[in-house]
Design an enzyme around this catalytic site. Structure first.
Site, short mmCIF file in Angstrom:
data_model
loop_
_atom_site.label_atom_id
_atom_site.label_comp_id
_atom_site.label_asym_id
_atom_site.label_seq_id
_atom_site.Cartn_x
_atom_site.Cartn_y
_atom_site.Cartn_z
N GLY A 22 0.69 -1.08 0.54
CA GLY A 22 0.39 -0.49 0.15
C GLY A 22 0.85 1.06 -0.14
O GLY A 22 1.66 1.04 -0.31
N LEU A 23 0.05 2.68 0.52
CA LEU A 23 1.26 3.59 0.37
C LEU A 23 2.12 3.29 0.78
O LEU A 23 3.74 3.62 0.37
CB LEU A 23 0.08 4.52 1.38
CG LEU A 23 -0.49 5.47 -0.30
CD1 LEU A 23 -1.49 6.46 0.68
CD2 LEU A 23 -0.52 5.63 -1.07
N ARG B 91 -13.75 12.45 14.37
CA ARG B 91 -14.08 11.26 14.36
C ARG B 91 -15.24 10.39 15.88
O ARG B 91 -16.29 10.42 15.57
CB ARG B 91 -13.30 10.86 13.53
CG ARG B 91 -12.83 11.00 12.12
CD ARG B 91 -12.60 9.94 10.65
NE ARG B 91 -11.64 11.03 10.25
CZ ARG B 91 -11.58 9.85 9.11
NH1 ARG B 91 -10.68 8.92 9.70
NH2 ARG B 91 -10.69 10.67 8.15
N ARG C 119 -7.35 9.22 15.03
CA ARG C 119 -6.55 10.10 14.63
C ARG C 119 -8.38 10.87 13.15
O ARG C 119 -8.72 10.72 13.59
CB ARG C 119 -6.00 8.99 13.07
CG ARG C 119 -5.96 9.36 11.70
CD ARG C 119 -5.46 8.27 10.77
NE ARG C 119 -6.56 7.71 10.07
CZ ARG C 119 -7.30 8.07 9.20
NH1 ARG C 119 -7.34 9.34 8.53
NH2 ARG C 119 -8.72 7.06 8.84
#
Length: 644
Positions: A42-43, A337, A442
């Site tokens: 992935g990244l 969030r 996060r």
């Protein structure tokens, strides 16, 4: 073991620069003598593999997908943070650092977070140079928008497909190194164990997912870039293949697992529609820039909505409760969030949910469309609106979206020091697989930032310091430890295949997910967590007696793949519960009902819990040992987090 974060001493803004200068170097001619294994593309994994190969190291990169382009980083939608201050609205490296520390509810390491903010400005330049098509203003400058937990616009984006575009950039860099012969790529290959020799990571054991062949690979260092463990809840926004196996097997070989109870519940997901679902769909947090979150003010109106007696547009403004704007006037719909998620749960628990199950709130774009026009909203979020309509059958331009919180990102993971090294020398963890720089929660658009920061700008420096010290002596798979690890993997596979029970793997995964969501989800308490621990232990016993795994190892066997991963989830789930039980405070995404302010906000206990919890695996079916890394705050003041 004493947990040494290896954080450099000195002023915050000088730590990374001094650390890079003080790190040992490997000269260019010697780099080709070292081999590095990267698990996950992935990244974090693709950027690390490409960067290390560019420097001259020999790299082997492994992914269980058929192509690195299918890594779950591709699913990230809304954007990537960077302290560029292009909007001239007061952003800075220190403000991004502060927002991240505060957003994580003061449960992250200052030195790592500041470095993340510092290198964020380079990430955007790197990606633009690779051709990532970030959105631009009319004059050609890169555009920015806001995300939760910030009062500035620092999020760079490519419509609602930022993760996909960034991954394609990293994949292009990786492909170049594959073509140059510097990276050998192993797709459809899953890591099953870490091989350690004299306490150092020296390789991995893998299973070919097409043929079932078990193989060993040796290297001077191993990098785990394998993402998070949100699928322990069964229903999450993660791809179905996302799992914890690589990190968990490393944990059982000596790598401490940190803060496993820190799970992020994303507030903007399409609600659960039935038992047939295998995953949930995320709607980007960027939508909260223009969408307004609300529910009816009364239970009676909500009941009429659920019965279909009235439509959302029939409810007058004075009968709507824009509860985030009402409770948090400074941040409004852009609160972090965890705050948005808990408030959505609260209003639905009061009986004011707006869908048939009562587990949804509205995200309404009526006012934004009236203000800016439908064409303007379509230009910003068109593909997200199309995705929502295809899944739900409702047109969000005409009627509000229905959203509800769902498991998304995990802040916990393998404990790492400032160099991204785990407690096993030679074993590194990058991106979401480590316990991260995000503390207990996060901030939106920071996952892509951390993954690329770790891969492009941190590990190329820090791994050299380790490799220079161990020297380039060749490593190979002839050492007895490789045969021992390979036999352990084969025995575990045979054990799963020989049970021949009556219940499917999904039966156990769903049962575990229900326990985790019910007792270790958005809200936890001691009674529920204690109950969950016993339930998980019983479920694990039943799994090893009655799971049915069809087929054989020497073939494509997705049931066997799932069974192996669920076995690890069953062990991880118990550790998550233990960690949540131990941390009798509320912070960020970890909300203990016994620890809240009179207004229902998370109430930290800094005197007793200002530490990262790092758990050490002792033996099968034995309690793990807790180690504590004290979190020292020299540059920010510990205060009760407020977004009002």
């Amino acid at each position: 073991m004493i947990l040494d974060s290896k954080s450099p001493i000195g002023p915050l803004a000088e730590k990374w620069t001094k650390h890079k200068f003080n790190s040992k170097l490997v000269n260019p001619a010697n780099k080709r003598k070292y081999e590095v294994i990267v698990v996950g593309t992935g990244l974090a994994g693709a950027s690390a593999a490409a960067s290390l190969a560019e420097l001259g190291y020999k790299v082997k990169a492994f992914c269980f997908q058929d192509s690195p382009r299918r890594a779950h980083s591709i699913a990230a939608q809304g954007g990537i943070n960077a302290a560029k201050n292009y909007q001239n609205d007061g952003d800075s490296v220190f403000r991004l650092f502060y927002d991240t520390i505060k957003g994580g509810d003061y449960r992250s390491r200052e030195s790592n977070v500041y470095r993340l903010a510092e290198v964020s400005v380079n990430i955007i330049d790197q990606c633009v140079a690779q051709g990532v098509p970030f959105a631009r203003e009319y004059g050609g400058l890169l555009a920015n928008r806001s995300f939760g937990g910030a009062q500035v616009s620092r999020t760079f984006y490519a419509r609602g497909q930022t993760g996909q575009q960034l991954l394609l950039g990293a994949y292009s860099a990786l492909s170049r190194q594959v073509a140059n012969g510097k990276v050998k790529l192993y797709p459809r290959t899953e890591m099953m164990d870490v091989v350690t020799i004299d306490g150092h990571a020296r390789g991995i054991v893998t299973r070919n997912l097409i043929t079932g062949k078990i193989e060993t690979h040796a290297a001077h260092a191993v990098l785990l870039c394998t993402g998070g463990y949100g699928n322990v809840f069964f229903l999450s926004t993660n791809a179905m293949g996302s799992n914890v196996t690589a990190a968990w097997r490393a944990h059982k070989k000596g790598a401490y697992f940190a803060n496993p109870c820190y799970t992020q519940i994303h507030p903007t997901c399409i609600p659960v529609s039935g038992d047939h679902q295998s995953k949930l769909t995320l709607m980007s947090e960027s939508l909260r820039n223009d969408g307004r979150v609300w529910v009816p003010k009364t239970v009676e109106l909500a009941q009429k909505l659920r019965k279909g007696e009235i439509k959302p547009r029939d409810i007058k403004d004075e009968d709507r409760d824009y509860y985030l704007e009402r409770k948090y006037p400074s941040f409004g719909n852009l609160v972090p969030r965890d705050v948005a998620s808990r408030n959505a749960k609260d209003v639905c628990d009061e009986g004011r949910g707006v869908n048939e199950t009562g587990q949804a709130v509205f995200l309404d774009f009526r006012d934004a469309i009236n203000r800016d026009s439908e064409d303007a909203i379509r230009a910003r979020y068109g593909n997200l609106f199309d995705m929502y309509q295809q899944i739900t059958g409702e047109n969000p331009y005409q009627t509000p979206m229905k959203i509800y919180p769902a498991v998304h990102y995990t802040m916990g993971g393998l404990w790492v020091d400032y160099n991204l090294s785990t407690t096993v020398p030679g074993l590194y963890s990058l991106g979401e697989a480590n316990f991260s720089d995000h503390g207990a929660n996060r901030l939106g658009a920071s996952a892509l930032m951390q993954g690329l920061a770790d891969g492009y700008f941190v590990i190329p420096y820090t791994i050299g310091d380790y490799l220079a010290q161990i020297g380039p002596a060749p490593v190979d798979t002839n050492h007895p430890e490789f045969a021992k690890a390979e036999k352990g993997v084969k025995d575990a596979i045979q054990k799963l295949l020989s049970i021949n029970g009556t219940k499917t793997v999904d039966h156990f995964h769903k049962a575990l997910g229900h326990i985790m969501w019910e007792y270790c989800g958005m809200a936890r308490n001691a009674e529920g967590l204690t109950k969950a621990k016993g339930m998980i232990q019983e479920l694990r016993k039943e799994f090893w007696k009655d799971v049915k795994v069809l087929g054989a190892n020497e073939e494509l066997n997705q049931t066997l793949e799932k069974a192996s991963r669920v076995a690890d989830f069953l062990e991880l789930g118990e550790l998550m519960v233990d960690d949540a039980l131990n941390r009798s405070e509320s912070c960020g995404g970890h909300f203990r009902l016994e620890s809240q302010t009179p207004e229902g906000e998370a109430l930290r206990d800094d005197e007793n819990f200002a530490y990262a919890a790092a758990w050490e695996f002792m033996a099968e079916n034995s309690p793990e040992t807790l180690h504590k890394e004290p979190l020292v705050f020299e540059n920010v003041k510990l205060t009760q987090r407020s977004y009002k």
